[in-house]
Design a protein around this motif. Structure first.
Motif, short mmCIF file in Angstrom:
data_model
loop_
_atom_site.label_atom_id
_atom_site.label_comp_id
_atom_site.label_asym_id
_atom_site.label_seq_id
_atom_site.Cartn_x
_atom_site.Cartn_y
_atom_site.Cartn_z
N ALA A 62 0.22 -9.36 -7.63
CA ALA A 62 -1.20 -9.38 -8.11
C ALA A 62 -2.10 -8.03 -8.33
O ALA A 62 -2.91 -7.86 -8.77
CB ALA A 62 -1.92 -10.22 -6.93
N GLN A 63 -1.59 -7.31 -7.46
CA GLN A 63 -2.15 -5.85 -7.24
C GLN A 63 -1.81 -5.00 -8.39
O GLN A 63 -2.77 -4.29 -9.16
CB GLN A 63 -1.78 -5.01 -6.11
N LEU A 64 -0.81 -5.26 -8.83
CA LEU A 64 -0.02 -4.45 -10.23
C LEU A 64 -0.85 -4.99 -11.36
O LEU A 64 -1.03 -4.08 -12.28
CB LEU A 64 1.29 -4.58 -10.26
N ILE A 65 -1.05 -6.33 -11.46
CA ILE A 65 -1.66 -6.90 -12.46
C ILE A 65 -3.28 -6.56 -12.69
O ILE A 65 -3.80 -5.93 -13.67
CB ILE A 65 -1.65 -8.32 -12.64
N GLU A 66 -3.75 -6.27 -11.56
CA GLU A 66 -5.24 -5.66 -11.29
C GLU A 66 -5.18 -4.46 -11.85
O GLU A 66 -6.09 -4.08 -12.39
CB GLU A 66 -5.75 -5.84 -9.78
N LYS A 67 -4.20 -3.71 -11.09
CA LYS A 67 -4.13 -2.20 -11.73
C LYS A 67 -4.09 -2.05 -13.32
O LYS A 67 -4.81 -1.11 -13.75
CB LYS A 67 -2.67 -1.46 -11.06
N ILE A 68 -3.50 -2.99 -13.94
CA ILE A 68 -3.20 -2.82 -15.39
C ILE A 68 -4.67 -3.20 -15.90
O ILE A 68 -5.21 -2.54 -17.02
CB ILE A 68 -2.26 -3.99 -15.86
N ALA A 69 -5.57 -4.35 -15.20
CA ALA A 69 -6.56 -4.63 -15.88
C ALA A 69 -7.55 -3.51 -15.74
O ALA A 69 -8.57 -3.60 -16.52
CB ALA A 69 -7.13 -5.97 -15.19
#
Length: 408
Positions: A62-69
């Motif tokens: 979840a944190q990594l997807i947020e980082k991409i976003a």
């Protein structure tokens, strides 16, 4: 310490919380006409080759997807390598003819420098691209070929395409939508573009996890793996290498459920986040070049003078097809629509030759629905029934036949 692969996976419900307040991505679907099936799959890609295992702090999916976003990289330059293996038959140069002839080049009033034709070349083989960007108003993409180069340049309101082989120039102007709209409309060319498309697939039918680290283009990255939970999809797994500092996807990978080599592999081999020199985006037609001005002001065109990549919703999609319906969910979604032809492949004197040619590319199938022809790649399959109904999706042939049998 480096993140370790985990048996625990994150689903859409767990990913949604950190994405609250941001626009929901459209649900992933592949509703395309049969002849466009292969071209529509280029937004999906394969196998990460890493050189080293960087030691990075632990991070959740979840944190990594947020980082991409949240990645706000607008300035970069580098080299991208893309390899596409859809398993298409050898059409004896037909692909390039369609790209440079029917859509430009020898076509009436067309130009071999028109990006709407040239960028379809990325649907097969291995290509090297040079890319550069300086904010939403300046981008450049160059497709390197044998002893030639095709360049696509967006600088302010001007869009230039240049084919060095034919010495032809394409020119159009764009009236500036805001930066977010332009990002949605530009043609995919970098791992970031592909990653954004793949992450639209994340829902409750999807498993998402962080699976270690990788070294890509000299930079340490996390490895995000997205996999369908359902059986019946032709998609095996999508791997995305995410730069640990900027959150920019550096490499995007898709492997098919059937195994073997990746369907497409897109990744930076070199990348710099320094601001490119302003001269990178300057262009003046060479002496003696044939310049084609695009005067079709009534078309909806995005960055690089190219039409929008695709409809944004099922409602938009339905406008272009007769009775379009979406069957199933998640990665097993099947688009079905009526061609309006009142029959399957063309027949009779006018369509006989085409019938035989197209039939040779497909596989004849039977079911409760009657008979039909399945056209397949390693990623997308399409069934045309004898009554002219089309079923298409990133699903197996058996899944298409089952949907047709259900009469949906």
């Amino acid at each position: 310490m480096a993140p370790h692969a985990s048996d625990d996976t994150t689903t859409a419900g767990e990913v949604e919380e950190p994405r609250a307040g941001r626009r929901r991505a459209a649900r992933y679907v592949v509703p395309v006409t049969v002849m466009g099936v292969a071209a529509a799959t280029i937004g999906l890609v394969p196998a990460l080759a890493d050189s080293g295992d960087p030691d990075l702090p632990d991070i959740t999916a979840a944190q990594l997807i947020e980082k991409i976003a949240q990645s706000d990289v607008e300035r970069l330059s580098g080299t991208v390598r893309i390899t596409t293996d859809l398993g298409l038959p050898n059409l004896g140069g037909l692909e390039s003819s369609l790209a440079s002839g029917a859509l430009g080049g020898d076509g009436e009033g067309g130009s071999s420098a028109d990006p709407s034709g040239r960028l379809t070349e990325l649907v097969s083989g291995t290509h090297t691209l040079r890319v550069a960007a300086d904010g939403p108003d300046r981008q450049k993409l160059s497709l390197l070929e044998n002893a030639a180069e095709y360049s696509l340049i967006h600088n302010g309101k001007d869009v230039w395409g240049y084919d060095s082989a034919s010495n032809e120039v394409y020119h159009a102007t764009v009236d500036g939508p805001d930066a977010s709209e332009r990002r949605e409309q530009r043609p995919p060319a970098t791992p970031q573009d592909f990653a954004e498309e793949a992450l639209r697939a994340v829902d409750d039918t999807t498993s998402v996890k962080v699976d270690g680290t990788a070294q890509v283009a000299g930079r340490a990255a996390y490895r995000l793996v997205v996999e369908p939970k359902q059986s019946g999809s032709t998609v095996g797994a999508v791997s995305i290498a995410v730069d640990h500092e900027t959150g920019l996807p550096l490499k995007f990978t898709l492997t098919p459920s059937s195994g073997g080599s990746a369907v497409v592999d897109v990744g930076f081999t070199e990348v710099s986040f320094d601001r490119p020199d302003a001269s990178t985006f300057e262009f003046t037609p060479p002496k003696g070049a044939k310049v084609t001005e695009d005067t079709e002001q009534d078309r909806e065109r995005g960055d690089f003078g190219k039409p929008e990549r695709g409809p944004k919703s099922e409602e938009d999609l339905a406008k272009g097809f007769d009775g379009l319906k979406m069957l199933g969910e998640g990665w097993n979604t099947i688009a079905t629509f009526d061609t309006g032809s009142g029959g399957g492949l063309p027949t009779g004197e006018a369509g006989g030759d085409l019938d035989g040619f197209l039939g040779s590319l497909g596989e004849q199938v039977e079911g409760d629905f009657g008979t039909g022809t399945v056209f397949g790649t390693r990623l997308v399959n399409a069934l045309i029934t004898e009554d002219g109904t089309v079923y298409v999706g990133t699903v197996t042939k058996d899944a298409l036949v089952k949907a047709a049998d259900a009469g949906e």
